[in-house]
Write a protein that holds these residues in place. Structure first.
Motif, short mmCIF file in Angstrom:
data_model
loop_
_atom_site.label_atom_id
_atom_site.label_comp_id
_atom_site.label_asym_id
_atom_site.label_seq_id
_atom_site.Cartn_x
_atom_site.Cartn_y
_atom_site.Cartn_z
N GLU A 268 -152.20 17.55 13.68
CA GLU A 268 -152.17 16.31 12.93
C GLU A 268 -151.06 15.40 13.43
O GLU A 268 -150.17 15.83 14.16
N ILE A 269 -151.11 14.16 13.01
CA ILE A 269 -150.08 13.19 13.36
C ILE A 269 -148.86 13.44 12.47
O ILE A 269 -148.99 13.55 11.25
N HIS A 270 -147.69 13.52 13.09
CA HIS A 270 -146.49 13.80 12.31
C HIS A 270 -145.39 12.77 12.52
O HIS A 270 -144.32 12.84 11.89
N GLY A 271 -145.60 11.79 13.39
CA GLY A 271 -144.58 10.78 13.63
C GLY A 271 -145.10 9.68 14.53
O GLY A 271 -146.28 9.64 14.89
N LYS A 272 -144.20 8.79 14.92
CA LYS A 272 -144.59 7.65 15.75
C LYS A 272 -143.38 7.12 16.50
O LYS A 272 -142.23 7.28 16.05
N VAL A 273 -143.65 6.53 17.64
CA VAL A 273 -142.64 5.82 18.42
C VAL A 273 -143.12 4.38 18.55
O VAL A 273 -144.30 4.13 18.84
N MET A 274 -142.22 3.43 18.32
CA MET A 274 -142.61 2.02 18.29
C MET A 274 -141.70 1.19 19.19
O MET A 274 -140.51 1.49 19.32
N LEU A 275 -142.27 0.16 19.77
CA LEU A 275 -141.51 -0.85 20.50
C LEU A 275 -141.80 -2.19 19.86
O LEU A 275 -142.95 -2.62 19.79
N VAL A 276 -140.76 -2.84 19.37
CA VAL A 276 -140.88 -4.18 18.80
C VAL A 276 -139.96 -5.09 19.61
O VAL A 276 -138.73 -4.98 19.51
N ASN A 277 -140.55 -5.90 20.44
CA ASN A 277 -139.81 -6.74 21.39
C ASN A 277 -138.93 -5.85 22.27
O ASN A 277 -139.44 -5.19 23.16
N GLY A 278 -137.64 -5.73 22.00
CA GLY A 278 -136.80 -4.89 22.85
C GLY A 278 -136.31 -3.63 22.19
O GLY A 278 -135.56 -2.85 22.80
N GLU A 279 -136.71 -3.38 20.94
CA GLU A 279 -136.20 -2.24 20.18
C GLU A 279 -137.19 -1.08 20.20
O GLU A 279 -138.34 -1.23 19.78
N VAL A 280 -136.74 0.07 20.68
CA VAL A 280 -137.54 1.29 20.61
C VAL A 280 -137.09 2.07 19.39
O VAL A 280 -135.89 2.38 19.25
N LYS A 281 -138.05 2.40 18.52
CA LYS A 281 -137.73 3.13 17.29
C LYS A 281 -138.60 4.36 17.18
O LYS A 281 -139.72 4.40 17.70
N ARG A 282 -138.08 5.37 16.50
CA ARG A 282 -138.84 6.60 16.30
C ARG A 282 -138.80 6.98 14.83
O ARG A 282 -137.76 6.88 14.17
N ASN A 283 -139.95 7.44 14.32
CA ASN A 283 -140.04 7.97 12.96
C ASN A 283 -140.80 9.28 13.03
O ASN A 283 -141.94 9.32 13.49
N THR A 284 -140.16 10.34 12.58
CA THR A 284 -140.82 11.64 12.57
C THR A 284 -141.04 12.14 11.16
O THR A 284 -140.97 13.33 10.87
N GLY A 285 -141.33 11.21 10.27
CA GLY A 285 -141.75 11.60 8.93
C GLY A 285 -140.73 11.38 7.85
O GLY A 285 -141.07 11.30 6.68
N GLY A 286 -139.49 11.25 8.20
CA GLY A 286 -138.47 11.08 7.17
C GLY A 286 -137.82 9.71 7.21
O GLY A 286 -137.69 9.05 6.19
N ARG A 287 -137.44 9.27 8.38
CA ARG A 287 -136.73 8.01 8.48
C ARG A 287 -136.97 7.40 9.85
O ARG A 287 -137.31 8.10 10.80
N THR A 288 -136.77 6.10 9.93
CA THR A 288 -136.91 5.39 11.19
C THR A 288 -135.54 5.17 11.79
O THR A 288 -134.61 4.73 11.10
N GLU A 289 -135.40 5.48 13.08
CA GLU A 289 -134.12 5.27 13.76
C GLU A 289 -134.36 4.54 15.07
O GLU A 289 -135.39 4.71 15.72
N THR A 290 -133.41 3.70 15.45
CA THR A 290 -133.46 3.01 16.72
C THR A 290 -132.93 3.93 17.81
O THR A 290 -131.83 4.48 17.69
N VAL A 291 -133.72 4.13 18.86
CA VAL A 291 -133.30 5.04 19.93
C VAL A 291 -132.89 4.29 21.19
O VAL A 291 -132.21 4.85 22.05
N LEU A 292 -133.28 3.01 21.29
CA LEU A 292 -132.91 2.24 22.47
C LEU A 292 -133.08 0.75 22.18
O LEU A 292 -134.06 0.35 21.55
#
Length: 329
Positions: A268-292
Motif C-alpha cells: 500500500e501507499i505509505h508516504g509521498k515525496v513532493m516538489l513545489v517550485n524549489g522545495e522538496v518535501k517528504r511525508n511518511t504518514g506523520g508529518r511533512t518535512e523539507t528535505v531540500l
C-alpha cells in the motif's frame, strides 16, 4: 468498452510499473484479470508509486503545450522510461484506458476544485480543473479512482457512498459526501426529492486526523465527460496565466510499502515525496518535512533525478529559460 491501447501496450505498462506476475493470469489480454476491488486497489498502488503527478511539460519543454493524445501520453510515461508522469488530465485519461484495457467498466467525469489558502482548501469552487474515473463493478457497486490529484488526493479506490470514510496516508481520513455546494442556487426546497438529489454533487473531503475538521477539496457529478470536454479544460489549465499550473512547478510521487507475502502487511501507499517550485518535501504518514531547498536549475534538475527518478533531456532543461518558474540562483 473502447480502449486506446493494444493488449501488448497494456502488458508493457504492467511491466513498467513492476506489477506482480501472480496477478497477471495470462499476458496479451487473452484472459482479463479479476474484476475485484482487491485487484483495482493493488493496481492503483503500483501506478501511484511508478507514475508521478507532475506538470513539468508546462515548464521544462520547448512548446510548453500539454497533449492529450493518448499515444503521446503512453510514450511519455511508459515507452521513454524516464520516470515521467503527467498532470491530472494526462494521467487520469491514460489510466482510464489502462482500466478499460484490463476489462473494467470505467468512465471519466470532470471535477471542480477549491484552491488552497496556506495549506487548506478555501473559498469558492473554481471551474472544471480536474478529472476522476468512475468504475462500476459487476454487482453494481461504484468506486471512484483518482490517480492524479497530488499530495492530498486519495491513494486507493473510494466507494461512491455518502459519508463512508477510509484511511488514506498515516492518520489522514478521506470520504465523499453527497450534497449541494454553496455556489449552486438551483435547489429550491419546494422541488421534489428526486430533483434535490439530482442537483447534489459528490464532494471529496479529507481531514488529517479525527481531531481536525473535514476539508472539502473538489466536487463532481456522475455525468460522463467526453474527450472534447477535457481538451477545453486542458487549454485553460495549461495556457492561462491565471491558472496555478502555469506559475507553480509541481511533482508528487507516492511511496509504496511492499507486502510481506503472508498477508500481515499489505502492499500500500505509505508516504509521498513532493516538489513545489524549489522545495522538496517528504511525508511518511506523520508529518511533512523539507528535505531540500533548491536555488538553481542545476540543483532542481538533480533533485528531480534523485528524489523522483525523472530524467530530463537537454532540450527540456533549456525550455525553462526565462519562464516565471526558472530558478536563477
Amino acid at each position: 468498452m473502447t480502449c486506446a491501447y493494444t493488449p501488448s501496450q497494456i502488458d508493457e505498462y504492467l511491466d513498467y510499473i513492476s506489477f506482480p506476475a501472480q496477478y497477471r493470469l495470462v499476458k496479451s489480454g487473452t484472459t482479463p484479470p479479476p474484476q475485484t476491488l482487491e485487484f483495482l486497489t493493488l493496481l492503483g498502488a503500483y501506478h501511484l508509486s511508478a507514475v508521478p503527478y507532475e506538470n513539468l511539460t508546462l515548464h521544462y519543454s520547448k512548446s510548453h503545450a500539454v497533449s492529450l493524445d493518448l499515444q503521446v501520453i503512453f510514450k511519455k510515461i511508459v515507452t521513454d522510461k524516464r520516470g515521467r508522469g503527467g498532470y491530472c488530465m494526462e494521467n487520469c485519461l491514460f489510466y482510464l484506458n489502462i482500466l478499460r484495457g484490463l476489462g473494467f467498466n470505467a468512465y471519466p467525469t470532470g471535477a471542480r476544485i477549491r484552491l488552497r489558502v496556506g495549506v487548506i482548501p478555501h473559498g469558492d469552487y473554481i471551474g472544471w480543473m480536474h478529472i476522476v474515473n468512475i468504475v462500476t463493478f459487476p454487482d453494481g457497486a461504484k468506486y471512484v479512482v483518482d490517480v492524479s490529484f497530488g499530495g492530498d488526493g486519495p491513494t486507493k479506490p473510494m466507494p461512491l457512498i455518502h459519508g463512508v470514510s477510509q484511511q488514506n496516508i498515516g492518520t489522514q481520513e478521506i470520504r465523499f459526501v453527497h450534497d449541494h455546494i454553496p455556489q449552486l442556487m438551483h435547489r429550491s426546497s419546494s422541488e421534489s426529492l428526486a430533483f434535490q438529489r439530482s442537483t447534489k454533487l459528490w464532494i471529496y473531503q479529507y481531514r488529517n486526523s479525527s481531531a481536525h475538521e473535514w476539508n472539502s477539496y473538489y466536487c463532481f457529478s456522475e455525468l460522463e465527460f467526453l474527450p472534447q470536454d477535457f481538451e477545453v479544460i486542458n487549454c485553460y489549465a495549461s495556457t492561462s496565466p491565471d491558472c496555478f499550473q502555469t506559475f507553480t512547478l509541481l511533482v508528487v510521487r507516492f511511496l509504496r510499502r511492499d507486502g510481506d507475502g503472508e498477508g500481515t502487511e499489505k502492499e500500500e501507499i505509505h508516504g509521498k515525496v513532493m516538489l513545489v517550485n524549489g522545495e522538496v518535501k517528504r511525508n511518511t504518514g506523520g508529518r511533512t518535512e523539507t528535505v531540500l531547498s533548491c536555488t538553481s536549475e542545476v540543483e532542481r534538475v538533480e533533485a528531480l533525478r534523485l528524489y523522483f527518478g525523472i530524467e530530463l533531456t537537454e532540450e527540456e532543461r533549456m525550455g525553462i529559460r526565462d519562464r516565471v518558474t526558472e530558478l536563477t540562483g
